[in-house]
Design a protein around this motif. Structure first.
Motif, PDB file in Angstrom:
ATOM      1  N   VAL A  68      -2.930   3.628  -2.452  1.00 35.53           N
ATOM      2  CA  VAL A  68      -3.572   2.414  -3.588  1.00 35.53           C
ATOM      3  C   VAL A  68      -2.524   1.252  -3.176  1.00 35.53           C
ATOM      4  O   VAL A  68      -2.064   1.334  -2.718  1.00 35.53           O
ATOM      5  CB  VAL A  68      -2.431   3.421  -5.043  1.00 35.53           C
ATOM      6  N   ALA A  69      -3.606   0.453  -2.899  1.00 36.28           N
ATOM      7  CA  ALA A  69      -2.956  -1.045  -3.371  1.00 36.28           C
ATOM      8  C   ALA A  69      -2.283  -1.665  -4.169  1.00 36.28           C
ATOM      9  O   ALA A  69      -3.209  -1.644  -5.798  1.00 36.28           O
ATOM     10  CB  ALA A  69      -4.378  -1.972  -2.435  1.00 36.28           C
ATOM     11  N   LYS A  70      -1.149  -2.423  -4.379  1.00 38.55           N
ATOM     12  CA  LYS A  70      -0.612  -3.076  -5.600  1.00 38.55           C
ATOM     13  C   LYS A  70      -0.078  -4.697  -5.047  1.00 38.55           C
ATOM     14  O   LYS A  70       0.364  -4.612  -3.902  1.00 38.55           O
ATOM     15  CB  LYS A  70       0.412  -1.843  -6.705  1.00 38.55           C
ATOM     16  N   ILE A  71      -0.136  -4.827  -5.915  1.00 37.70           N
ATOM     17  CA  ILE A  71       0.148  -6.458  -6.215  1.00 37.70           C
ATOM     18  C   ILE A  71       1.188  -6.455  -7.297  1.00 37.70           C
ATOM     19  O   ILE A  71       0.589  -6.134  -8.017  1.00 37.70           O
ATOM     20  CB  ILE A  71      -0.680  -7.379  -6.398  1.00 37.70           C
ATOM     21  N   LYS A  72       2.236  -6.712  -7.502  1.00 41.22           N
ATOM     22  CA  LYS A  72       3.233  -7.073  -8.310  1.00 41.22           C
ATOM     23  C   LYS A  72       2.899  -5.734  -9.397  1.00 41.22           C
ATOM     24  O   LYS A  72       3.342  -6.042 -10.910  1.00 41.22           O
ATOM     25  CB  LYS A  72       2.454  -8.680  -8.934  1.00 41.22           C
ATOM     26  N   ILE A 121       0.530  -0.945   0.324  1.00 43.05           N
ATOM     27  CA  ILE A 121       0.880   0.247   0.315  1.00 43.05           C
ATOM     28  C   ILE A 121       0.922   1.528   0.219  1.00 43.05           C
ATOM     29  O   ILE A 121       1.356   1.795   0.819  1.00 43.05           O
ATOM     30  CB  ILE A 121      -1.222  -0.367   1.160  1.00 43.05           C
ATOM     31  N   ILE A 122       0.397   1.825  -0.860  1.00 43.15           N
ATOM     32  CA  ILE A 122       1.584   3.290  -0.900  1.00 43.15           C
ATOM     33  C   ILE A 122       0.952   4.597  -1.076  1.00 43.15           C
ATOM     34  O   ILE A 122      -0.684   4.166  -1.125  1.00 43.15           O
ATOM     35  CB  ILE A 122       2.684   3.176  -2.445  1.00 43.15           C
ATOM     36  N   GLN A 123       1.226   5.892  -1.434  1.00 40.70           N
ATOM     37  CA  GLN A 123       0.520   7.018  -1.300  1.00 40.70           C
ATOM     38  C   GLN A 123       0.208   6.985  -2.533  1.00 40.70           C
ATOM     39  O   GLN A 123       0.642   6.517  -3.698  1.00 40.70           O
ATOM     40  CB  GLN A 123       0.953   7.675  -0.712  1.00 40.70           C
ATOM     41  N   PHE A 124      -0.882   7.833  -2.993  1.00 39.35           N
ATOM     42  CA  PHE A 124      -1.259   7.917  -4.401  1.00 39.35           C
ATOM     43  C   PHE A 124      -0.004   9.006  -5.236  1.00 39.35           C
ATOM     44  O   PHE A 124       0.738   9.514  -4.653  1.00 39.35           O
ATOM     45  CB  PHE A 124      -2.819   8.637  -4.583  1.00 39.35           C
ATOM     46  N   LYS A 125      -0.331   8.164  -6.439  1.00 43.22           N
ATOM     47  CA  LYS A 125       1.104   8.689  -7.274  1.00 43.22           C
ATOM     48  C   LYS A 125       0.277   9.386  -8.265  1.00 43.22           C
ATOM     49  O   LYS A 125      -0.828   8.667  -8.938  1.00 43.22           O
ATOM     50  CB  LYS A 125       2.392   8.275  -7.924  1.00 43.22           C
ATOM     51  N   ASP A 126       0.442  10.503  -9.632  1.00 50.31           N
ATOM     52  CA  ASP A 126      -0.369  11.043 -10.365  1.00 50.31           C
ATOM     53  C   ASP A 126      -0.133   9.361 -11.300  1.00 50.31           C
ATOM     54  O   ASP A 126      -0.961   9.512 -12.032  1.00 50.31           O
ATOM     55  CB  ASP A 126       0.112  12.606 -11.279  1.00 50.31           C
ATOM     56  N   GLY A 157     -13.040  -9.595  -1.515  1.00 51.03           N
ATOM     57  CA  GLY A 157     -12.579 -10.726  -0.907  1.00 51.03           C
ATOM     58  C   GLY A 157     -11.435 -11.230  -0.150  1.00 51.03           C
ATOM     59  O   GLY A 157     -11.394 -11.967   0.571  1.00 51.03           O
ATOM     60  N   LYS A 158      -9.862 -10.445  -0.483  1.00 53.94           N
ATOM     61  CA  LYS A 158      -9.173 -11.175  -0.514  1.00 53.94           C
ATOM     62  C   LYS A 158      -8.132  -9.654   0.762  1.00 53.94           C
ATOM     63  O   LYS A 158      -6.867 -10.046   0.937  1.00 53.94           O
ATOM     64  CB  LYS A 158      -8.010 -10.617  -1.537  1.00 53.94           C
ATOM     65  N   GLY A 159      -8.791  -8.971   1.346  1.00 49.37           N
ATOM     66  CA  GLY A 159      -8.636  -8.387   2.794  1.00 49.37           C
ATOM     67  C   GLY A 159      -8.022  -6.779   1.925  1.00 49.37           C
ATOM     68  O   GLY A 159      -7.604  -6.060   2.899  1.00 49.37           O
TER      69      GLY A 159
END
Length: 158
Positions: free
Chosen positions: A62-66, A3-8, A92-94
Motif C-alpha cells: 500500500v502506498a500512503k502519503i500523509k 510504501i508499507i505491507q498491506f494491513k487489514d 502520474g506521480k510514480g
C-alpha cells in the motif's frame, strides 16, 4: 510517499480507492456500462471481505502519503500481478512504478521466473514501458458486459 505491507485496517480505504479510480481514470477507455460491471457499488461489502483475504495471502503493498492510501498492488506467489490501482488524484506521480518495483523485487527474491497480469486498456502503456509484453488481447465478460483487456507478461532476470 511511504510504501508499507498491506494491513487489514487499510481494506476499506483500498476498496474505495478502487471504485473511485475505475469510475474516473478508466472512464477514458471504457463505457459507463463496462465501468459499472467492473466496479459496482452493490459488491462493495463483499469485495471488502474477499479482498482482505486475498491481499493477506498475496504479496501486497500500500502506498500512503500523509497517512492517506494513494495506491495499492499485489502479486500472487506464483507471479500473477493481480491488482494495481492509484488514486485518481495521484496519477502520474510514480506511485504505480514504486509499487511494481517492490513487487518485481519480491518476485526476484522468490525466484519467480515471470510476472503475468491482465492489464486494462488504460494500464497497458504503463506495463509496456516497464517491459511487459502483450501475450494476447482478450474479451472478458462481467455481468453480461464485455470488456477488452490484455494478457501481459514480463520475464524476471536474476
Amino acid at each position: 510517499m511511504e510504501i508499507i505491507q498491506f494491513k487489514d485496517s487499510n481494506i476499506k480505504e483500498i476498496v474505495s480507492l478502487f471504485y473511485e479510480t475505475v469510475h474516473s481514470v478508466n472512464a477514458q477507455d471504457y463505457s459507463r456500462a463496462q465501468l459499472y460491471a467492473w466496479a459496482s457499488e452493490e459488491e462493495k461489502d463483499t469485495k471488502i471481505q474477499i479482498w482482505k483475504e486475498s491481499l493477506n495471502q498475496n504479496i501486497a503493498y500500500v502506498a500512503k502519503i500523509k497517512d492517506k492510501v494513494v495506491g495499492f498492488s499485489d502479486l500472487t506467489h506464483s507471479g500473477h500481478l493481480d491488482r494495481l490501482y492509484v488514486h485518481k488524484d495521484y496519477q502520474g506521480k510514480g506511485i504505480a512504478s514504486a509499487l511494481v518495483d517492490m513487487l518485481e523485487s519480491e518476485a526476484e527474491k522468490c525466484k519467480v521466473l515471470e510476472i503475468d497480469t491482465e492489464a486494462s486498456i488504460t494500464a497497458k502503456p504503463f506495463f509496456e514501458r516497464r517491459g511487459y509484453k502483450v501475450v494476447c488481447t482478450q474479451t472478458i465478460e462481467r455481468k453480461g458486459v464485455k470488456f477488452t483487456n490484455y494478457q501481459m507478461v514480463k520475464k524476471i532476470t536474476f
